[in-house]
Scaffold this motif. Structure first.
Motif, short mmCIF file in Angstrom:
data_model
loop_
_atom_site.label_atom_id
_atom_site.label_comp_id
_atom_site.label_asym_id
_atom_site.label_seq_id
_atom_site.Cartn_x
_atom_site.Cartn_y
_atom_site.Cartn_z
N GLU A 35 0.68 4.03 -15.48
CA GLU A 35 0.88 2.58 -15.64
C GLU A 35 0.02 1.77 -14.67
O GLU A 35 -0.02 0.54 -14.76
CB GLU A 35 2.36 2.24 -15.43
CG GLU A 35 3.29 2.88 -16.44
CD GLU A 35 4.73 2.46 -16.24
OE1 GLU A 35 4.96 1.31 -15.81
OE2 GLU A 35 5.63 3.30 -16.47
N MET A 36 -0.64 2.45 -13.74
CA MET A 36 -1.43 1.74 -12.75
C MET A 36 -2.56 0.98 -13.41
O MET A 36 -3.17 1.45 -14.36
CB MET A 36 -2.00 2.71 -11.70
CG MET A 36 -0.97 3.29 -10.77
SD MET A 36 -1.69 4.00 -9.26
CE MET A 36 -2.99 5.02 -9.89
N LYS A 37 -2.83 -0.21 -12.87
CA LYS A 37 -3.93 -1.01 -13.39
C LYS A 37 -4.58 -1.80 -12.27
O LYS A 37 -3.94 -2.17 -11.29
CB LYS A 37 -3.43 -1.95 -14.48
CG LYS A 37 -2.27 -2.84 -14.03
CD LYS A 37 -1.72 -3.63 -15.19
CE LYS A 37 -0.50 -4.46 -14.78
NZ LYS A 37 0.08 -5.20 -15.92
N PHE A 85 2.13 -1.80 -6.48
CA PHE A 85 3.49 -1.67 -7.00
C PHE A 85 4.40 -2.62 -6.24
O PHE A 85 4.30 -2.74 -5.01
CB PHE A 85 4.00 -0.23 -6.83
CG PHE A 85 3.25 0.78 -7.65
CD1 PHE A 85 3.70 1.14 -8.90
CD2 PHE A 85 2.07 1.34 -7.17
CE1 PHE A 85 3.00 2.07 -9.67
CE2 PHE A 85 1.36 2.27 -7.92
CZ PHE A 85 1.83 2.63 -9.17
N LEU A 97 4.99 -9.71 -11.01
CA LEU A 97 4.79 -8.80 -12.14
C LEU A 97 4.15 -9.53 -13.32
O LEU A 97 3.25 -9.00 -13.98
CB LEU A 97 6.12 -8.18 -12.55
CG LEU A 97 6.78 -7.26 -11.50
CD1 LEU A 97 8.14 -6.79 -11.99
CD2 LEU A 97 5.89 -6.07 -11.17
N VAL A 130 2.76 -3.29 -10.69
CA VAL A 130 3.67 -2.59 -11.59
C VAL A 130 5.04 -2.53 -10.92
O VAL A 130 5.13 -2.36 -9.70
CB VAL A 130 3.15 -1.16 -11.88
CG1 VAL A 130 4.18 -0.34 -12.65
CG2 VAL A 130 1.83 -1.24 -12.65
N LEU A 148 4.20 7.00 -11.73
CA LEU A 148 3.82 5.86 -12.57
C LEU A 148 2.31 5.69 -12.62
O LEU A 148 1.81 4.61 -12.94
CB LEU A 148 4.47 4.58 -12.02
CG LEU A 148 6.00 4.58 -11.93
CD1 LEU A 148 6.49 3.30 -11.28
CD2 LEU A 148 6.63 4.75 -13.30
#
Length: 468
Positions: A447-449, A412, A427, A433, A444
């Motif tokens: 949304e984590m990847k 992040f 980003l 993220v 979040l």
């Protein structure tokens, strides 16, 4: 122009001011990066600065003589051990290292940037020079900081007198252009002073040695060193040391400088970690055609840290861990956010705790107040060790986000207004993220990847890169 501007604002102001970059021509090189160094670092704002190379030479030499006598450094003292020079003078590779080291699980030191490279080149063929001794266990052949203390006070030789004359001519031309204000001119003058001191130290070291190739990190702030090598016809290879962004001041130069870039004291080549960084550099004027992918060359052998794992697990006590890696000169937003996150986790009774890993060049006292926070622990273990223990990672715009991707840890990027340029590019790269100062990364999770680490970091190999 000031050092507190965002990088984009700084670049916009500078390139709006200057249209003819031959203004910075000096002898056979161009001083564009020296000028940028002075303006961006803003030495004047950091305290009193002196630029004695702009004094009459007899005054400059007299002051240096008095300093030599006061410090008992005799005129004949070159700062070099004849015995050391004799053993090193014909080694083909010179390694210019900033001095950062990694300590393995057995307590042994390794150059963070150059251990793997020197092993690949064969250690016995390398002269290892560090800028300064950052750790008591540091090992090397020469320390530039120590050599400089002796060499800068020595009587000027003819090439050094000529360089001072050329610097004065260029500085007077810059001053006459009326592009820069008085404070900016003082910063530029001091940058020229640093440049000269650096050149004098390195050129005198190279009078004693005869390498055919030099490896370094960071081409900027090191123009005096690069000039010394170029004047001796020694090829210079820069190794990527961290984040490279199109927003950088010292990377991805605009097309306007193309006419002078060949003379502007860049390395002859730059070796990067992976294809992503090569693509970023391809957009600039300085390294668009001389970038090679070397892979992740940094020291990375961190097995055997059982004590570290036990300490971290004891602190976790069954909770998941959020890692926050800090950055130099950004302690205020980091401390503020860590305290907010600690309180948010406590208030919501979430099963998480926070590990904080400080940048190695930061002052520890900046983070002392965090020791009172219930869910926070500051750790100093190597990042690869810590990444094995955490589930997510927060920073602002550090390369540690890419390191986290390499370790499979989602990242992040914490928003911070002055650093928004870098954050936006990170980003876009897909490695993190976005995280606002009033957001908990736990919220979040969806949304984590995990990014494609191979895109950023290839496996280290130099077998096809060395073409002297």
């Amino acid at each position: 122009m000031n050092s507190k501007q965002s990088f984009s604002e700084f670049k916009s102001d500078f390139y709006a001011k200057v249209s003819d970059f031959t203004l910075f021509d000096c002898a056979e090189f161009n001083a564009l990066k020296i000028v940028l160094d002075g303006l961006k670092v803003d030495y004047v704002s950091r305290g009193k600065v002196k630029s004695p190379i702009f004094q009459p030479l007899f005054i400059y030499e007299s002051i240096n003589l008095l300093k030599r006598l006061k410090s008992s450094i005799l005129k004949s003292n070159s700062g070099f051990s004849k015995q050391a020079i004799e053993a090193l003078k014909n080694k083909p590779y010179l390694i210019s290292d900033d001095g950062r080291i990694a300590i393995d699980a057995n307590g042994l030191p390794h150059s963070y940037y150059f251990s793997n490279l020197m092993h690949a080149l064969q250690n016995e063929l390398c002269v290892h020079v560090i800028d300064k001794k950052r750790h008591q266990k540091s090992q090397c052949h020469f320390i530039i900081e120590q050599l400089t203390q002796s060499i800068v006070l020595q009587t000027l030789n003819e090439r050094e007198k000529l360089l001072i004359a050329d610097i004065r001519t260029t500085f007077n031309r810059i001053k006459a252009s009326k592009i820069f204000n008085e404070k900016e001119l003082r910063n530029i003058a001091f940058a020229f002073q640093n440049f000269f001191n650096q050149y004098k130290t390195w050129s005198r070291l190279l009078d004693q040695l005869n390498p055919s190739l030099m490896f370094c990190i960071v081409h900027y702030h090191n123009e005096g060193k690069i000039l010394a090598f170029k004047r001796k016809g020694i090829k210079v290879i820069e190794l990527q040391h961290g984040l490279i962004s199109t927003k950088d001041i010292f990377y991805v130069f605009p097309a306007q400088v193309k006419a002078v870039v060949e003379k502007a004291l860049f390395a002859d080549e730059i070796w990067v970690y992976g294809n992503y960084w090569k693509e970023v550099l391809s957009r600039g004027a300085e390294y668009s055609h001389n970038t090679k992918v070397a892979g992740y060359y940094l020291y990375d052998q961190f097995e055997g840290y059982a004590d570290a794992a036990r300490e971290i697990n004891l602190f976790a006590s069954g909770n998941q861990l959020i890692l926050i890696t800090t950055q130099t000169f950004l302690h205020e937003p980091f401390v503020e956010y860590i305290k907010w996150l600690n309180n948010d986790i406590l208030k919501r009774k979430l099963p998480y705790k926070i590990l904080v890993k400080n940048h190695p060049l930061e002052k520890k006292e900046h983070y002392q107040s965090l020791e009172k926070e219930e869910l926070v622990k500051i750790v100093n273990y190597p990042l690869p060790v810590i990444f094995k223990q955490v589930c997510m990672h927060v920073t602002i715009y550090s390369t540690t986000l890419y390191d986290g991707a390499r370790a499979g840890v989602p990242g992040f990027s914490l928003y911070c207004e002055p650093q928004k340029d870098y954050i936006e590019e990170i980003l876009k790269s897909g490695v993190a993220v976005a995280l606002q100062p009033n957001q908990n990364p736990i919220d979040l999770i969806s949304e984590m990847k995990t990014a494609d680490a191979d895109y950023y970091y290839k496996e280290f190999s130099i077998s096809e890169l060395l073409t002297l």
